[in-house]
Design an enzyme around this catalytic site. Sequence first.
Site, PDB file in Angstrom:
ATOM      1  CD  GLU A 245      -1.822   2.205   1.545  1.00  0.00           C
ATOM      2  OE1 GLU A 245      -1.625   3.300   0.767  1.00  0.00           O
ATOM      3  OE2 GLU A 245      -2.246   2.507   2.734  1.00  0.00           O
ATOM      4  CB  CYS A 279      -1.769   7.093   1.692  1.00  0.00           C
ATOM      5  SG  CYS A 279      -2.578   5.879   2.800  1.00  0.00           S
TER       6      CYS A 279
END
Length: 502
Positions: A245, A279
């Site tokens: 990720e 993010c």
Amino acid sequence: MTATLDTPAATESKPTFESLNPANGDVVGVHPIASKAEVDAAVARAHEAAEWWGGLSFADREEYLLTWRSVITRRIAQLAQLSHLETGKPQGDAQLEIVMAIDHIAWAAKHAKKILGPQKVKSGLLMANQASTVEYKSLGVVGVIGPWNYPVFTPVGSIGYALAAGNAVVFKPSEYTPGVGQWLADTFTEVVGGRPVFQVVTGLGETGNALCTSAVNKLAFTGSGATGKKVMAACAQNLTPVIIEAGGKDSMIIDQDADITKAAEAALWGGMSNAGQTCIGTERVYVHEKVFDKFVAEISEQAKVLKAEPGGLIGPITMPSQIGIIKSHIDDAIAKGATVVTGGSDAVGERFVQPTILTNVPENSTEITEETFGPTLAINPVKSMEEAIELTNATRYGLAGAVFAKKNGVDIARRVRSGMTSVNSVVAFAGVPALPFGGVGDSGFGRIHGPDGLKEFTYAKAITRQRMKPLMMLTSFARDAKTDKNVATMITMMHGGKKTLK
């Protein structure tokens, strides 16, 4: 920073590092730097613990995990304070991510059996004599390398689901938030009576590399794309599968029929909360030209109450090296012609960055092309939603995003190249435990959360059981020409019909 503990025997001294409060530089804690040998020893203990943990029933693991959830819930103020000290984020924001993590732990614990347990599947006409099932078996030991920006919620998305699937876990938290990682492991260890089912190894990059090259069965990483590539290369030595990720450059698309007040509120939160160190946060905003001026005026007004300061709504930049990156992106955008609405180059301080909103930002500026990871927003007008989608997708990233529209929001969201999109809200998908979380492109691959997240930490086990003799014995050297003819006739009847192409 590395240091050495003062001990009577200098030969027994162990290298350590300090976690610092990014708001003022105070030392929050001192933690050991785990060596390669120590990481390998932790993984070996985890494999032994996995025999016990993986051998439990789903119901037994659920009970342990729900007890852990309750412990975290009762001590939420303690954990939030520790996260506040190590990351600098406001305590309310620290509590919010813990709340979400608690909900995910509960969901994974309660749904693991239904999703991973044995399930019947249809065998089909060719294998009608077989009873078929599939189940999902634990891998053994899962390594997790976590980030500092959400030191509870993000790693728990891997840790909680890996544990629910029957794996032991060895977690290497960020060197900026080691205390939070240790707290999570210590509380779980209390629940399981001291067994090393969930361990933490603290340290710097070398410790993370040691975990990658250890005997873990899978590794889940959250961090930058550049580090993700190093993680993949290290894990490749042992053919260890990975979940990555990585970063994002997420956009918010605002159509002309959107609720402008709510869209501005969401964009401001998506871009500025956690000092922009998210993010899945908002970094780019594409607004239909018919409502562009109204939107900019509204978000500018709402932004007046925001200030990055100790005890403020926005905390410091946790990782000192990011300060220079944020400033370079702002400067590059301004140099290429962007308009400063609020903030700007002088908004970047030694520890804090004031909210910065830029408009008409050139698409070739780093403020548009690279992940900034700071409290900035680039807001640009578009002539149509087609243009907004095209610009949104013109990036190597593909993590998340948001759309504000009354009529065509879902249709627009479906055309955005990303793993996750919220319509008329921001980052809502992260709070839904049943939804998968992850990206495409340079934002990584693999999924945590939801059924997909549980299955990521397992392997599929297929079983067939012959329940009666087959009408035609196909897997035998005794098969004759008549059987071959009959099976050819049957497969032709099943699949050989003409299909008209439309």
